[in-house]
Design a protein around this motif. Structure first.
Motif, PDB file in Angstrom:
ATOM      1  N   ASN A  27       0.830  -1.206   0.000  1.00 38.56           N
ATOM      2  CA  ASN A  27       0.000   0.000   0.000  1.00 38.56           C
ATOM      3  C   ASN A  27       0.865   1.257   0.000  1.00 38.56           C
ATOM      4  N   MET A  28       1.955   1.221   0.739  1.00 36.60           N
ATOM      5  CA  MET A  28       2.834   2.374   0.821  1.00 36.60           C
ATOM      6  C   MET A  28       3.555   2.605  -0.514  1.00 36.60           C
ATOM      7  N   LEU A  29       4.030   1.549  -1.128  1.00 39.75           N
ATOM      8  CA  LEU A  29       4.780   1.690  -2.374  1.00 39.75           C
ATOM      9  C   LEU A  29       3.888   1.996  -3.570  1.00 39.75           C
ATOM     10  N   LEU A  30       2.760   1.294  -3.673  1.00 45.93           N
ATOM     11  CA  LEU A  30       1.901   1.433  -4.841  1.00 45.93           C
ATOM     12  C   LEU A  30       0.792   2.462  -4.659  1.00 45.93           C
ATOM     13  N   ARG A  31       0.585   2.902  -3.419  1.00 52.57           N
ATOM     14  CA  ARG A  31      -0.465   3.862  -3.081  1.00 52.57           C
ATOM     15  C   ARG A  31      -1.840   3.387  -3.536  1.00 52.57           C
ATOM     16  N   MET A  32      -2.061   2.093  -3.431  1.00 50.59           N
ATOM     17  CA  MET A  32      -3.358   1.483  -3.729  1.00 50.59           C
ATOM     18  C   MET A  32      -3.806   0.779  -2.447  1.00 50.59           C
ATOM     19  N   THR A  33      -4.792   1.331  -1.788  1.00 54.21           N
ATOM     20  CA  THR A  33      -5.127   0.935  -0.431  1.00 54.21           C
ATOM     21  C   THR A  33      -5.479  -0.548  -0.296  1.00 54.21           C
ATOM     22  N   TRP A  34      -6.240  -1.091  -1.191  1.00 54.61           N
ATOM     23  CA  TRP A  34      -6.754  -2.453  -1.008  1.00 54.61           C
ATOM     24  C   TRP A  34      -6.087  -3.470  -1.918  1.00 54.61           C
ATOM     25  N   ILE A  35      -4.888  -3.188  -2.417  1.00 52.32           N
ATOM     26  CA  ILE A  35      -4.236  -4.083  -3.381  1.00 52.32           C
ATOM     27  C   ILE A  35      -3.961  -5.460  -2.795  1.00 52.32           C
ATOM     28  N   ALA A  98      -6.373   5.476   7.560  1.00 52.33           N
ATOM     29  CA  ALA A  98      -6.298   6.322   8.757  1.00 52.33           C
ATOM     30  C   ALA A  98      -5.064   7.212   8.716  1.00 52.33           C
ATOM     31  N   LEU A  99      -3.925   6.672   8.286  1.00 51.98           N
ATOM     32  CA  LEU A  99      -2.707   7.478   8.213  1.00 51.98           C
ATOM     33  C   LEU A  99      -2.826   8.580   7.169  1.00 51.98           C
ATOM     34  N   ARG A 100      -3.430   8.269   6.032  1.00 52.19           N
ATOM     35  CA  ARG A 100      -3.608   9.296   5.000  1.00 52.19           C
ATOM     36  C   ARG A 100      -4.572  10.376   5.469  1.00 52.19           C
ATOM     37  N   LYS A 101      -5.606   9.968   6.187  1.00 53.95           N
ATOM     38  CA  LYS A 101      -6.591  10.922   6.687  1.00 53.95           C
ATOM     39  C   LYS A 101      -5.964  11.884   7.694  1.00 53.95           C
ATOM     40  N   ARG A 102      -4.992  11.392   8.460  1.00 53.50           N
ATOM     41  CA  ARG A 102      -4.339  12.225   9.455  1.00 53.50           C
ATOM     42  C   ARG A 102      -3.203  13.071   8.857  1.00 53.50           C
ATOM     43  N   GLY A 103      -2.990  12.970   7.551  1.00 51.80           N
ATOM     44  CA  GLY A 103      -2.055  13.870   6.900  1.00 51.80           C
ATOM     45  C   GLY A 103      -0.678  13.319   6.604  1.00 51.80           C
ATOM     46  N   TYR A 104      -0.454  12.047   6.832  1.00 52.98           N
ATOM     47  CA  TYR A 104       0.853  11.463   6.509  1.00 52.98           C
ATOM     48  C   TYR A 104       0.908  11.182   5.016  1.00 52.98           C
ATOM     49  N   ARG A 105       1.631  12.005   4.288  1.00 51.63           N
ATOM     50  CA  ARG A 105       1.668  11.897   2.831  1.00 51.63           C
ATOM     51  C   ARG A 105       2.412  10.673   2.340  1.00 51.63           C
ATOM     52  N   MET A 106       3.346  10.189   3.126  1.00 54.62           N
ATOM     53  CA  MET A 106       4.129   9.027   2.689  1.00 54.62           C
ATOM     54  C   MET A 106       3.224   7.812   2.523  1.00 54.62           C
ATOM     55  N   PHE A 107       2.155   7.769   3.280  1.00 52.54           N
ATOM     56  CA  PHE A 107       1.288   6.610   3.247  1.00 52.54           C
ATOM     57  C   PHE A 107       0.086   6.877   2.368  1.00 52.54           C
TER      58      PHE A 107
END
Length: 107
Positions: A27-35, A98-107
């Protein structure tokens, strides 16, 4: 070979942590949440079935019958371990959201 309770608990924990980690990294590398949740059924097929993957395309009827037989013959402990891996992939997806919602752009 039957599982002891300790082996079952350790297997559940290992599958959960393993697939949570793999799902988190994908998910972190491909930025596809449910892959990883989408890929997990294919992983289960590789774990459960011992025929080559290309057989599903060359002889689909026989391959899927064999897969169905193998899935029906799984013990409840095996099903529990495989479901814990699925739970790990699902939790990795929710963690990413949850991490993306809280503003962590890396995730």
């Amino acid at each position: 070979m039957p599982f002891s309770i300790i082996q079952l608990m350790i297997s559940i924990l290992l599958f959960f942590v393993l697939f949570f980690g793999i799902g988190f990294i994908l998910n972190m590398l491909l930025r596809m949440t449910w892959i990883m949740t989408c890929i997990y059924p294919i992983v289960v097929i590789f774990i459960v079935d011992n025929i080559p993957f290309i057989t599903y395309f060359r002889e689909p009827e026989e391959a899927f019958q064999t897969l169905g037989t193998n899935l029906r013959s799984l013990a409840p402990a095996d099903i529990t371990v495989l479901l814990s891996g699925l739970a790990g992939t699902i939790l990795a997806g929710f963690t990413m959201k949850a991490l993306r919602k809280r503003g962590y752009r890396m995730f």
